[in-house]
Motif scaffolding. Structure first.
Motif, PDB file in Angstrom:
ATOM      1  N   TRP A 131      13.570 -12.893  11.391  1.00 51.88           N
ATOM      2  CA  TRP A 131      14.288 -13.679  10.395  1.00 51.88           C
ATOM      3  C   TRP A 131      13.693 -15.259  10.380  1.00 51.88           C
ATOM      4  O   TRP A 131      13.400 -15.528   9.015  1.00 51.88           O
ATOM      5  CB  TRP A 131      15.649 -13.723  10.748  1.00 51.88           C
ATOM      6  N   TRP A 132      13.241 -15.927  11.452  1.00 53.13           N
ATOM      7  CA  TRP A 132      12.746 -17.080  11.127  1.00 53.13           C
ATOM      8  C   TRP A 132      11.552 -17.171  10.411  1.00 53.13           C
ATOM      9  O   TRP A 132      11.437 -18.067   9.530  1.00 53.13           O
ATOM     10  CB  TRP A 132      12.733 -17.690  12.570  1.00 53.13           C
ATOM     11  N   LEU A 133      10.645 -16.082  10.618  1.00 53.02           N
ATOM     12  CA  LEU A 133       9.345 -15.913  10.025  1.00 53.02           C
ATOM     13  C   LEU A 133       9.500 -15.775   8.573  1.00 53.02           C
ATOM     14  O   LEU A 133       8.815 -16.378   7.750  1.00 53.02           O
ATOM     15  CB  LEU A 133       8.508 -15.053  10.751  1.00 53.02           C
ATOM     16  N   ARG A 134      10.467 -14.914   8.304  1.00 52.14           N
ATOM     17  CA  ARG A 134      10.630 -14.575   7.034  1.00 52.14           C
ATOM     18  C   ARG A 134      11.215 -15.951   6.017  1.00 52.14           C
ATOM     19  O   ARG A 134      10.917 -16.294   4.935  1.00 52.14           O
ATOM     20  CB  ARG A 134      11.761 -13.632   6.558  1.00 52.14           C
TER      21      ARG A 134
ATOM     22  N   ARG B 295       8.555 -18.545   5.597  1.00 52.01           N
ATOM     23  CA  ARG B 295       7.670 -18.154   4.563  1.00 52.01           C
ATOM     24  C   ARG B 295       8.294 -18.514   3.019  1.00 52.01           C
ATOM     25  O   ARG B 295       7.753 -19.331   2.338  1.00 52.01           O
ATOM     26  CB  ARG B 295       7.012 -16.697   4.710  1.00 52.01           C
ATOM     27  N   LEU B 296       9.404 -18.304   3.082  1.00 50.22           N
ATOM     28  CA  LEU B 296      10.247 -18.723   1.717  1.00 50.22           C
ATOM     29  C   LEU B 296      10.245 -20.165   1.724  1.00 50.22           C
ATOM     30  O   LEU B 296      10.025 -20.582   0.504  1.00 50.22           O
ATOM     31  CB  LEU B 296      11.721 -17.831   1.906  1.00 50.22           C
ATOM     32  N   LEU B 297      10.687 -20.851   2.602  1.00 52.56           N
ATOM     33  CA  LEU B 297      11.080 -22.242   2.367  1.00 52.56           C
ATOM     34  C   LEU B 297       9.670 -23.049   2.212  1.00 52.56           C
ATOM     35  O   LEU B 297       9.531 -23.839   1.438  1.00 52.56           O
ATOM     36  CB  LEU B 297      11.719 -22.986   3.628  1.00 52.56           C
ATOM     37  N   LEU B 298       8.785 -22.685   3.149  1.00 53.42           N
ATOM     38  CA  LEU B 298       7.287 -23.366   3.114  1.00 53.42           C
ATOM     39  C   LEU B 298       6.736 -23.122   1.696  1.00 53.42           C
ATOM     40  O   LEU B 298       5.983 -24.081   1.152  1.00 53.42           O
ATOM     41  CB  LEU B 298       6.414 -23.030   4.065  1.00 53.42           C
ATOM     42  N   THR B 299       6.733 -21.943   1.089  1.00 56.62           N
ATOM     43  CA  THR B 299       6.372 -21.510  -0.128  1.00 56.62           C
ATOM     44  C   THR B 299       7.144 -22.532  -1.401  1.00 56.62           C
ATOM     45  O   THR B 299       6.234 -23.067  -1.966  1.00 56.62           O
ATOM     46  CB  THR B 299       6.396 -20.110  -0.480  1.00 56.62           C
TER      47      THR B 299
ATOM     48  N   SER C 186      -2.991 -19.232  -0.905  1.00 57.34           N
ATOM     49  CA  SER C 186      -2.247 -18.643  -0.047  1.00 57.34           C
ATOM     50  C   SER C 186      -1.598 -19.551   0.976  1.00 57.34           C
ATOM     51  O   SER C 186      -1.942 -20.486   1.228  1.00 57.34           O
ATOM     52  CB  SER C 186      -3.243 -17.572   0.546  1.00 57.34           C
ATOM     53  N   LEU C 187      -0.530 -18.743   1.807  1.00 56.65           N
ATOM     54  CA  LEU C 187       0.078 -19.345   2.825  1.00 56.65           C
ATOM     55  C   LEU C 187       0.001 -18.540   3.928  1.00 56.65           C
ATOM     56  O   LEU C 187       0.321 -17.141   3.843  1.00 56.65           O
ATOM     57  CB  LEU C 187       1.442 -19.759   2.626  1.00 56.65           C
ATOM     58  N   ARG C 188      -0.650 -18.840   5.211  1.00 57.80           N
ATOM     59  CA  ARG C 188      -0.438 -18.136   6.416  1.00 57.80           C
ATOM     60  C   ARG C 188       0.371 -18.996   7.346  1.00 57.80           C
ATOM     61  O   ARG C 188       0.087 -20.194   7.433  1.00 57.80           O
ATOM     62  CB  ARG C 188      -1.915 -17.870   6.905  1.00 57.80           C
ATOM     63  N   LEU C 189       1.229 -18.222   7.992  1.00 57.03           N
ATOM     64  CA  LEU C 189       1.924 -19.009   9.067  1.00 57.03           C
ATOM     65  C   LEU C 189       1.502 -18.724  10.451  1.00 57.03           C
ATOM     66  O   LEU C 189       0.658 -17.913  10.728  1.00 57.03           O
ATOM     67  CB  LEU C 189       3.615 -18.024   9.213  1.00 57.03           C
ATOM     68  N   THR C 190       1.604 -20.003  11.141  1.00 57.79           N
ATOM     69  CA  THR C 190       0.788 -19.984  12.417  1.00 57.79           C
ATOM     70  C   THR C 190       1.878 -20.523  13.573  1.00 57.79           C
ATOM     71  O   THR C 190       2.762 -21.121  13.570  1.00 57.79           O
ATOM     72  CB  THR C 190      -0.354 -20.927  12.390  1.00 57.79           C
TER      73      THR C 190
ATOM     74  N   MET D  40      -2.512 -23.075   5.911  1.00 60.63           N
ATOM     75  CA  MET D  40      -1.867 -22.747   7.080  1.00 60.63           C
ATOM     76  C   MET D  40      -0.856 -23.460   7.583  1.00 60.63           C
ATOM     77  O   MET D  40      -1.055 -24.855   7.792  1.00 60.63           O
ATOM     78  CB  MET D  40      -2.811 -22.408   8.155  1.00 60.63           C
ATOM     79  N   LEU D  41       0.473 -23.126   7.760  1.00 62.32           N
ATOM     80  CA  LEU D  41       1.573 -23.945   8.338  1.00 62.32           C
ATOM     81  C   LEU D  41       2.302 -23.131   9.511  1.00 62.32           C
ATOM     82  O   LEU D  41       2.361 -21.968   9.580  1.00 62.32           O
ATOM     83  CB  LEU D  41       2.525 -24.164   7.078  1.00 62.32           C
ATOM     84  N   ASN D  42       2.639 -24.216  10.375  1.00 63.94           N
ATOM     85  CA  ASN D  42       3.188 -23.752  11.410  1.00 63.94           C
ATOM     86  C   ASN D  42       4.677 -23.426  11.186  1.00 63.94           C
ATOM     87  O   ASN D  42       5.506 -24.047  10.813  1.00 63.94           O
ATOM     88  CB  ASN D  42       3.340 -24.938  12.528  1.00 63.94           C
ATOM     89  N   TRP D  43       5.251 -22.028  11.605  1.00 66.80           N
ATOM     90  CA  TRP D  43       6.614 -21.690  11.379  1.00 66.80           C
ATOM     91  C   TRP D  43       7.886 -22.452  12.384  1.00 66.80           C
ATOM     92  O   TRP D  43       8.962 -22.570  11.739  1.00 66.80           O
ATOM     93  CB  TRP D  43       6.672 -20.414  11.604  1.00 66.80           C
TER      94      TRP D  43
END
Length: 250
Positions: A143-146, A149-153, A169-173, A189-192
């Motif tokens: 859930w946290w990853l989903r 991604r939504l919030l950081l986007t 593009s956005l990649r989570l790290t 790239m952003l840290n979740w």
């Protein structure tokens, strides 16, 4: 008394440094200068291909006290890192407040977040109250990853026009020593784990990486770009470095 020792889990070299032994990770790249990074994993040195290990460690000796101070501070933060008891009622720092886990089998599939007060949320997880910690962590992490991604986007879309840039593009790290990075092609790239911080702190990191699409270094010109959107970046950067965040590993 034994001399202190600091070891990166992926260490490639070991050096005596100011009375301590430091095992560090050496990363070679096409960069122009030697860079030192100290994080929760230890010391990482990034160096040009042409520079010898002797030259690298000579430069390291010049920065010995700074490195040891950073390693000691990092080790203390690790000791103070909150541990999560992955079960009913567990709490996680979330956007400057607290998120509490509520386990019950009838919860919506994929979890459901409800705001229950100022800076307080409940995450309903579709598991029985006696679920194994690994199962709880797995559900919450998905859930946290989903949600990350939504919030950081959303935040990237919010600030990119202000900076006059386009991200691609956005990649989570899950990087231990970096909160984000940016590439010339617009990849971000952003840290979740950023969701553990207040929204202004998270926004600072987003603005920081978007600003790299205009200036790819940390020169005064870069910080001037950051300041156009985030004038209090110095305070927010300090908060990012000082706040302990929970360890997700079991």
């Amino acid at each position: 008394m034994n001399a202190p020792a600091y070891a990166h889990p992926q260490a490639t070299h070991t050096v005596p440094l100011g009375g301590a032994r430091v095992a560090y990770l050496l990363v070679r790249s096409r960069r122009r200068s030697i860079g030192l990074e100290v994080g929760s994993s230890g010391l990482t040195i990034r160096a040009p291909l042409r520079v010898s290990v002797a030259q690298i460690e000579s430069a390291l000796q010049d920065k010995a006290q700074w490195v040891l101070d950073k390693l000691a501070a990092s080790a203390l933060r690790v000791q103070q890192t909150p541990q999560v008891d992955w079960g009913q009622g567990a709490q996680l720092p979330y956007l400057g407040g607290l998120l509490t886990l509520q386990l019950h089998p009838a919860a919506p599939r994929g979890c459901e977040l409800l705001a229950v007060g100022e800076g307080r949320w409940v995450l309903h997880v579709p598991l029985p109250v006696d679920a194994l910690p690994a199962s709880v962590r797995g559900q919450v992490h998905a859930w946290w990853l989903r949600h990350a991604r939504l919030l950081l986007t959303q935040r990237l879309q919010r600030f990119a026009p202000d900076l006059g840039v386009q991200w691609r593009s956005l990649r989570l790290t899950n990087a231990r020593t970096r909160w984000g990075s940016a590439k010339h092609d617009g990849g971000i790239m952003l840290n979740w784990r950023l969701l553990h911080f207040r929204l202004p702190v998270l926004d600072y990191v987003v603005v920081h990486e978007l600003s790299h699409l205009r200036v790819m270094d940390h020169s005064p010109r870069f910080w001037a770009v950051v300041a156009t959107v985030c004038p209090d970046y110095t305070r927010l950067r300090a908060e990012l470095r000082q706040q302990p965040i929970p360890e997700w590993d079991l």
